[in-house]
Design an enzyme around this catalytic site. Structure first.
Site, PDB file in Angstrom:
ATOM      1  N   TYR A 261       0.841  -1.203   0.000  1.00 46.35           N
ATOM      2  CA  TYR A 261       0.000   0.000   0.000  1.00 46.35           C
ATOM      3  C   TYR A 261       0.878   1.257   0.000  1.00 46.35           C
ATOM      4  CZ  TYR A 261      -4.854   1.352   0.168  1.00 46.35           C
ATOM      5  OH  TYR A 261      -6.096   1.795  -0.172  1.00 46.35           O
TER       6      TYR A 261
ATOM      7  N   LYS B   7      -3.649   8.324   2.667  1.00 48.86           N
ATOM      8  CA  LYS B   7      -4.891   8.117   3.429  1.00 48.86           C
ATOM      9  C   LYS B   7      -4.788   8.752   4.817  1.00 48.86           C
ATOM     10  CE  LYS B   7      -7.245   5.909   0.315  1.00 48.86           C
ATOM     11  NZ  LYS B   7      -8.123   6.703  -0.558  1.00 48.86           N
TER      12      LYS B   7
HETATM   13  P1  NAD Z   1     -11.428   3.126  -8.968  1.00 45.29           P
HETATM   14  O1  NAD Z   1     -10.154   2.939  -9.728  1.00 45.29           O
HETATM   15  O2  NAD Z   1     -12.661   2.684  -9.584  1.00 45.29           O
HETATM   16  O3  NAD Z   1     -11.592   4.640  -8.499  1.00 45.29           O
HETATM   17  C1  NAD Z   1     -10.520   5.532  -8.364  1.00 45.29           C
HETATM   18  C2  NAD Z   1     -10.899   6.755  -9.138  1.00 45.29           C
HETATM   19  O4  NAD Z   1      -9.923   7.779  -8.980  1.00 45.29           O
HETATM   20  C3  NAD Z   1     -11.028   6.472 -10.643  1.00 45.29           C
HETATM   21  O5  NAD Z   1     -12.292   6.876 -11.094  1.00 45.29           O
HETATM   22  C4  NAD Z   1      -9.937   7.342 -11.245  1.00 45.29           C
HETATM   23  O6  NAD Z   1     -10.259   7.818 -12.531  1.00 45.29           O
HETATM   24  C5  NAD Z   1      -9.910   8.464 -10.211  1.00 45.29           C
HETATM   25  N1  NAD Z   1      -8.755   9.333 -10.344  1.00 45.29           N
HETATM   26  C6  NAD Z   1      -7.430   9.002 -10.286  1.00 45.29           C
HETATM   27  N2  NAD Z   1      -6.689  10.093 -10.537  1.00 45.29           N
HETATM   28  C7  NAD Z   1      -7.552  11.126 -10.746  1.00 45.29           C
HETATM   29  C8  NAD Z   1      -7.406  12.495 -11.068  1.00 45.29           C
HETATM   30  N3  NAD Z   1      -6.202  13.065 -11.254  1.00 45.29           N
HETATM   31  N4  NAD Z   1      -8.515  13.264 -11.210  1.00 45.29           N
HETATM   32  C9  NAD Z   1      -9.754  12.707 -11.061  1.00 45.29           C
HETATM   33  N5  NAD Z   1      -9.959  11.429 -10.767  1.00 45.29           N
HETATM   34  C10 NAD Z   1      -8.867  10.638 -10.623  1.00 45.29           C
HETATM   35  O7  NAD Z   1     -11.145   2.353  -7.574  1.00 45.29           O
HETATM   36  P2  NAD Z   1     -11.964   2.376  -6.200  1.00 45.29           P
HETATM   37  O8  NAD Z   1     -11.466   1.204  -5.463  1.00 45.29           O
HETATM   38  O9  NAD Z   1     -13.401   2.553  -6.468  1.00 45.29           O
HETATM   39  O10 NAD Z   1     -11.376   3.662  -5.460  1.00 45.29           O
HETATM   40  C11 NAD Z   1     -12.188   4.692  -4.950  1.00 45.29           C
HETATM   41  C12 NAD Z   1     -11.689   5.130  -3.576  1.00 45.29           C
HETATM   42  O11 NAD Z   1     -11.910   4.067  -2.645  1.00 45.29           O
HETATM   43  C13 NAD Z   1     -10.211   5.444  -3.523  1.00 45.29           C
HETATM   44  O12 NAD Z   1     -10.008   6.552  -2.665  1.00 45.29           O
HETATM   45  C14 NAD Z   1      -9.625   4.198  -2.885  1.00 45.29           C
HETATM   46  O13 NAD Z   1      -8.392   4.436  -2.228  1.00 45.29           O
HETATM   47  C15 NAD Z   1     -10.735   3.898  -1.897  1.00 45.29           C
HETATM   48  N6  NAD Z   1     -10.710   2.541  -1.335  1.00 45.29           N
HETATM   49  C16 NAD Z   1     -10.752   1.451  -2.145  1.00 45.29           C
HETATM   50  C17 NAD Z   1     -10.713   0.183  -1.587  1.00 45.29           C
HETATM   51  C18 NAD Z   1     -10.729  -1.041  -2.447  1.00 45.29           C
HETATM   52  O14 NAD Z   1     -10.365  -2.119  -1.972  1.00 45.29           O
HETATM   53  N7  NAD Z   1     -11.126  -0.943  -3.701  1.00 45.29           N
HETATM   54  C19 NAD Z   1     -10.650   0.025  -0.188  1.00 45.29           C
HETATM   55  C20 NAD Z   1     -10.619   1.168   0.621  1.00 45.29           C
HETATM   56  C21 NAD Z   1     -10.649   2.434   0.030  1.00 45.29           C
END
Ligand code: NAD
Length: 257
Positions: free
Chosen positions: A157, A164
């Site tokens: 990570y 985060k």
């Molecule tokens: P995802 O890849 O679908 O979403 C991440 C998004 O960030 C994407 O839509 C991407 O286009 C966007 N992004 C990246 N750079 C960008 C920029 N410069 N401008 C605008 N948008 C940008 O993946 P996800 O898992 O849905 O992630 C969403 C959130 O959830 C994130 O903050 C991630 O850290 C958090 N999260 C995910 C998990 C998991 O296991 N998937 C667990 C805990 C937290």
């Protein structure tokens, strides 16, 4: 009897890339409860996919917003300002780090990689809150997606844990500042879910397996469990909660083994 009705409310959900995106699941949940939902996507490359997701849904609109520029963020709010009377709900579901900074030794994280990850994944919440707050005349709810790597070490990570930690601190500072305006700011901290972003994390598959084995609920959480928690934060059922990070991890964080 309580029920959640968001009719007449407006939401912006930042960070839809595809049908697996947590943002997409939250957007659908909030829209189903009656809100008008604006979805943002990062760039032209993602546009047609996101267009297809919302096709035929008159209560959803899409906007391009790359959050690495404050001007883009300001433009997004300006576009919406002309169309709606007030804004009520913001979801920040965005994260990015260079691939090389999501594996190997954390001590090798470079200055540029640190900046990119922190700027996109953490800083962006600040201008989003800055431009959102004046439009939230009747108060509102802002929420950000975080992960427990903010205060524990998950190999792979790496820099995203640092991002985060920053994001969670911002959530608390913004909650403190915006509380008097009736705006709540909270974090949702899900366990592992299969998405584009999680797949980029070295060791994700093992981490997911371990969480299912060790969580009190003995399984991984689902997208729907995250979107229903988001609906709670979006609604009047959570008006007494702000500056809080809510784990949606099946209790994994309390497991001592
Ligand atoms: P995802 O890849 O679908 O979403 C991440 C998004 O960030 C994407 O839509 C991407 O286009 C966007 N992004 C990246 N750079 C960008 C920029 N410069 N401008 C605008 N948008 C940008 O993946 P996800 O898992 O849905 O992630 C969403 C959130 O959830 C994130 O903050 C991630 O850290 C958090 N999260 C995910 C998990 C998991 O296991 N998937 C667990 C805990 C937290």
């Amino acid at each position: 009897m309580y029920s959640i009705d968001l009719t007449g409310k407006t939401a912006i959900v930042f960070g839809v890339a595809n049908h697996r995106s947590i943002a997409w699941h939250i957007a659908q949940e909030i829209e189903s409860a009656g809100a008008k939902v604006y979805i943002t996507y990062q760039n032209e490359r993602l546009r047609s996919g996101v267009e297809k997701l919302v096709e035929g849904n008159t209560n959803m609109d899409i906007l391009e917003c790359d959050v690495s520029s404050d001007t883009n963020i300001e433009n997004t709010f300006n576009q919406i300002k002309g169309e709606v009377n007030s804004l009520d709900i913001i979801v920040h579901s965005i994260a990015f780090a260079n691939r090389e900074d999501l594996s190997g030794d954390f001590s090798k994280t470079g200055r540029e990689g640190f900046q990119v990850a922190l700027e996109v994944s953490a800083y962006s919440l600040i201008p989003i809150a800055r431009y959102a707050a004046p439009l939230m005349g009747e108060g509102g709810s802002i929420m950000g997606l975080t992960f427990s790597a903010s205060d524990r070490v998950f190999p792979g990570y790496n820099i995203m844990g640092t991002a985060k930690a920053a994001l969670e601190n911002e959530i608390k500072q913004l909650a403190y500042e915006l509380g008097p305006k009736g705006i709540r700011v909270n974090g949702l901290s899900p366990g592992p879910l299969d998405t584009l972003s999680s797949r980029a994390i070295h060791g994700y598959v093992d981490m997911k397996k371990v969480q299912a084995e060790r969580s009190p609920i003995q399984r991984n959480i689902t997208h729907m469990e995250v979107s229903s928690a988001a609906l709670f934060f979006a609604s009047n059922l959570s008006t007494g909660i702000t500056g809080h990070i809510l784990p949606i991890d099946g209790g994994y964080q309390i497991a001592g083994v």
